[in-house]
Design a protein around this motif. Structure first.
Motif, short mmCIF file in Angstrom:
data_model
loop_
_atom_site.label_atom_id
_atom_site.label_comp_id
_atom_site.label_asym_id
_atom_site.label_seq_id
_atom_site.Cartn_x
_atom_site.Cartn_y
_atom_site.Cartn_z
N VAL A 195 1.09 10.07 -1.47
CA VAL A 195 2.50 10.09 -1.05
C VAL A 195 3.36 10.88 -2.03
CG1 VAL A 195 4.52 8.63 -0.65
CG2 VAL A 195 2.28 7.93 0.24
N SER A 224 -5.20 -0.35 5.74
CA SER A 224 -4.20 -0.70 4.73
C SER A 224 -4.65 -0.18 3.36
CB SER A 224 -3.94 -2.21 4.72
OG SER A 224 -5.08 -2.93 4.30
N LYS A 230 -3.75 7.24 -7.69
CA LYS A 230 -3.30 6.07 -6.94
C LYS A 230 -3.10 4.90 -7.90
CE LYS A 230 -4.00 8.29 -2.96
NZ LYS A 230 -5.03 9.25 -3.08
N LEU A 232 -5.05 4.36 -11.53
CA LEU A 232 -4.18 4.92 -12.57
C LEU A 232 -3.84 3.86 -13.61
CD1 LEU A 232 -2.35 7.23 -13.66
CD2 LEU A 232 -0.52 6.28 -12.27
N LEU A 255 5.47 1.88 -13.81
CA LEU A 255 5.84 1.10 -12.62
C LEU A 255 7.19 1.60 -12.09
CD1 LEU A 255 4.77 -1.33 -10.98
CD2 LEU A 255 5.93 -2.83 -12.60
N ASN A 279 7.84 -4.45 -4.17
CA ASN A 279 7.29 -3.89 -2.93
C ASN A 279 5.87 -4.40 -2.73
OD1 ASN A 279 9.70 -2.62 -2.92
ND2 ASN A 279 8.90 -0.55 -2.64
N ARG A 326 10.14 5.83 -6.43
CA ARG A 326 9.74 6.84 -5.44
C ARG A 326 10.85 6.98 -4.39
NH1 ARG A 326 4.16 5.46 -2.46
NH2 ARG A 326 3.29 6.43 -4.30
N TYR A 339 4.19 -3.04 3.58
CA TYR A 339 3.28 -2.71 4.68
C TYR A 339 2.55 -3.98 5.08
CZ TYR A 339 3.71 2.21 3.13
OH TYR A 339 4.18 3.45 2.78
N TYR A 354 5.38 12.24 -14.15
CA TYR A 354 5.85 11.14 -14.99
C TYR A 354 6.58 11.67 -16.23
CZ TYR A 354 2.77 8.55 -11.90
OH TYR A 354 2.18 8.00 -10.79
O1 DAU Z 1 -1.13 1.98 3.01
C1 DAU Z 1 -2.15 2.94 3.06
C2 DAU Z 1 -1.83 4.07 2.09
O2 DAU Z 1 -2.00 3.54 0.79
C3 DAU Z 1 -2.72 5.29 2.30
O3 DAU Z 1 -2.49 5.83 3.57
C4 DAU Z 1 -2.42 6.35 1.23
O4 DAU Z 1 -3.31 7.44 1.34
C5 DAU Z 1 -2.62 5.70 -0.13
O5 DAU Z 1 -2.29 6.63 -1.16
C6 DAU Z 1 -1.76 4.44 -0.27
O6 DAU Z 1 -0.35 4.80 -0.30
P1 DAU Z 1 0.67 4.06 -1.30
O7 DAU Z 1 1.83 4.92 -1.49
O8 DAU Z 1 0.89 2.65 -0.88
O9 DAU Z 1 -0.28 4.03 -2.62
P2 DAU Z 1 0.03 4.33 -4.17
O10 DAU Z 1 -1.18 3.96 -4.92
O11 DAU Z 1 0.58 5.69 -4.37
O12 DAU Z 1 1.21 3.30 -4.51
C7 DAU Z 1 1.03 1.90 -4.29
C8 DAU Z 1 2.31 1.20 -4.75
O13 DAU Z 1 2.44 1.33 -6.17
C9 DAU Z 1 3.55 1.80 -4.15
O14 DAU Z 1 4.47 0.75 -3.84
C10 DAU Z 1 4.13 2.67 -5.26
C11 DAU Z 1 3.68 1.96 -6.52
N1 DAU Z 1 3.41 2.88 -7.67
C12 DAU Z 1 2.54 3.89 -7.46
C13 DAU Z 1 2.24 4.78 -8.46
C14 DAU Z 1 1.26 5.92 -8.24
C15 DAU Z 1 4.04 2.69 -8.89
O15 DAU Z 1 4.83 1.74 -9.09
N2 DAU Z 1 3.74 3.57 -9.91
C16 DAU Z 1 2.87 4.61 -9.73
O16 DAU Z 1 2.68 5.38 -10.72
#
Ligand code: DAU
Ligand code: NAD
Length: 335
Positions: free
Chosen positions: A85, A175, A186, A190, A203, A210, A271, A278, A330
């Motif tokens: 994303v 999910s 991700k 990470l 974070l 969320n 973000r 979700y 970052y």
């Molecule tokens: O829900 C399914 C989706 O899950 C998939 O379709 C996507 O391909 C997959 O990347 C994932 O999307 P998210 O945006 O939910 O995943 P992400 O790991 O990027 O972030 C998960 C949560 O963590 C989101 O609320 C944002 C937060 N986050 C993420 C990152 C990378 C942080 O707080 N800090 C971060 O550095």
């Protein structure tokens, strides 16, 4: 099914699906086509039986390559996508190219080859955010970031081939998935690998409450397999982990499992358009016989342990293209 084309099978979930197929179906042969973008890694399938696995480096948007790869196959399962994303917010060109145009090309090629199943792997993000309750497969699609909008676009194009051309299309919407071999951009890998290295966990401030619903990667693979073999063409199936957790809780869990404390948490700007929660119901897939098998506590322990024991896998990634991405994404961590 004797021969299955898996596209994007060198990525995180695709490689788990390849391993799942080869383990559970002794007669199946997998043709694995992957472009090997920054997120694709042949090491993810290094341990599979080479006699039952053919790897092709190729692009789902390339007609000739796709037609060739489909030859003799019974089904195609598409995992190939741009998936992060935050990268889609920085620039969405590749997201539209692969997640929409690539899917269109795949559907076009499949129309010409007589496959018995064409499964598009999609995401719960296409529904957008929900404050209470859970989305079902008939809920409207209201994607809110360029990644999820591109995935929704691809889905709609794919399903149009069922209605217009009788292509046997099935769609799954999974999910948030976690487990071994996830590219460390991700949140879970990470934060885990940063914690191992005593590096800050960035974070998103304002997004700590969320909620994401965590699904173990092998359960996602078995859910897609169930939809592929037992599902009905023209239908959509949600695949949910049933483990809704706030980001702050996930972060604390990672810190506890790596033996680190909360001083590693560093707040960074949220973000843009950050989806709050979700949540999807998987009742329709469960009615076909699917159940997630991995309990949350065990899944988290095993996953964190995998990253602790497989440093060579992720250190190689984190020292490459990832470095430049991380420093830009970052930048505020530097103070
Ligand atoms: O829900 C399914 C989706 O899950 C998939 O379709 C996507 O391909 C997959 O990347 C994932 O999307 P998210 O945006 O939910 O995943 P992400 O790991 O990027 O972030 C998960 C949560 O963590 C989101 O609320 C944002 C937060 N986050 C993420 C990152 C990378 C942080 O707080 N800090 C971060 O550095
Ligand atoms: P990933 O980023 O780990 O892997 C994507 C793979 O696709 C990589 O191997 C990459 O090289 C390949 N690829 C990209 N563009 C390609 C192209 N044009 N042609 C051929 N190959 C290409 O992704 P992932 O997390 O394993 O996700 C797989 C699928 O599952 C995606 O469609 C994603 O939208 C969906 N999904 C992911 C999650 C999640 O939490 N990770 C949840 C629900 C759905």
């Amino acid at each position: 099914m004797k021969r299955i084309l898996v596209t994007g099978g060198a990525g995180f979930i695709g490689s788990a699906f390849v391993r799942w197929q080869l383990k559970h179906y002794p007669d199946v042969h997998i043709v694995n086509l992957d472009k090997l973008t920054y997120a694709g890694n042949q090491e993810n399938v290094a341990d599979v039986d080479a006699a039952r696995h053919t790897f092709i480096q190729g692009d789902i948007a390339d007609r000739e390559v796709m037609l060739q790869a489909m030859e003799g196959c019974d089904a195609v399962v598409n995992f190939a996508a741009e998936t992060h994303v935050d990268r889609s917010i920085a620039g969405a060109t590749e997201f539209l190219r692969t997640n929409v145009d690539g899917v269109y090309n795949l559907a076009e090629c499949a129309k010409e080859t007589g496959l018995s199943r064409v499964l598009f792997v999609s995401t719960d993000e296409v529904y957008g955010s929900i404050a209470e309750g859970s989305f079902t497969e008939t809920s409207p699609l209201t994607p809110r970031n360029p990644y999820s909008a591109a995935k929704a676009g691809g889905e709609l194009v794919g399903m149009s081939y069922f209605h217009t051309f009788d292509l046997p299309v099935i769609i799954t919407r999974g999910s948030n998935t976690y487990g071994p071999y996830q590219y460390p951009e991700k949140v879970l890998p990470l934060f885990t690998t940063n914690a191992i290295d005593d590096e800050p966990l960035p974070l998103y401030k304002g997004g700590e409450h969320n909620v994401r619903d965590w699904l173990y990667v092998d359960d996602h693979a078995s859910g897609i397999d169930c939809a592929l073999r037992n599902g009905v063409p023209g239908e959509v199936y949600n695949v949910a982990g049933g483990n809704e957790r706030e980001n702050i809780e996930l972060t604390r869990k990672i810190l506890a499992l790596t033996g680190k404390d909360e001083s590693l948490i560093k707040w960074v700007p949220d973000r843009p358009g950050h989806d709050r929660r979700y949540s999807i119901s998987a009742d329709k897939l469960k009615a076909l016989g699917w159940q997630p098998a991995m309990p949350w506590e065990q899944g988290m322990e095993e996953t964190v342990q995998w990253y602790q024991e497989n440093e060579t896998w992720w250190r190689k990634i984190k020292s490459g293209e990832f470095r430049a991405y991380y420093e830009k994404q970052y930048a505020t961590l530097k103070g």
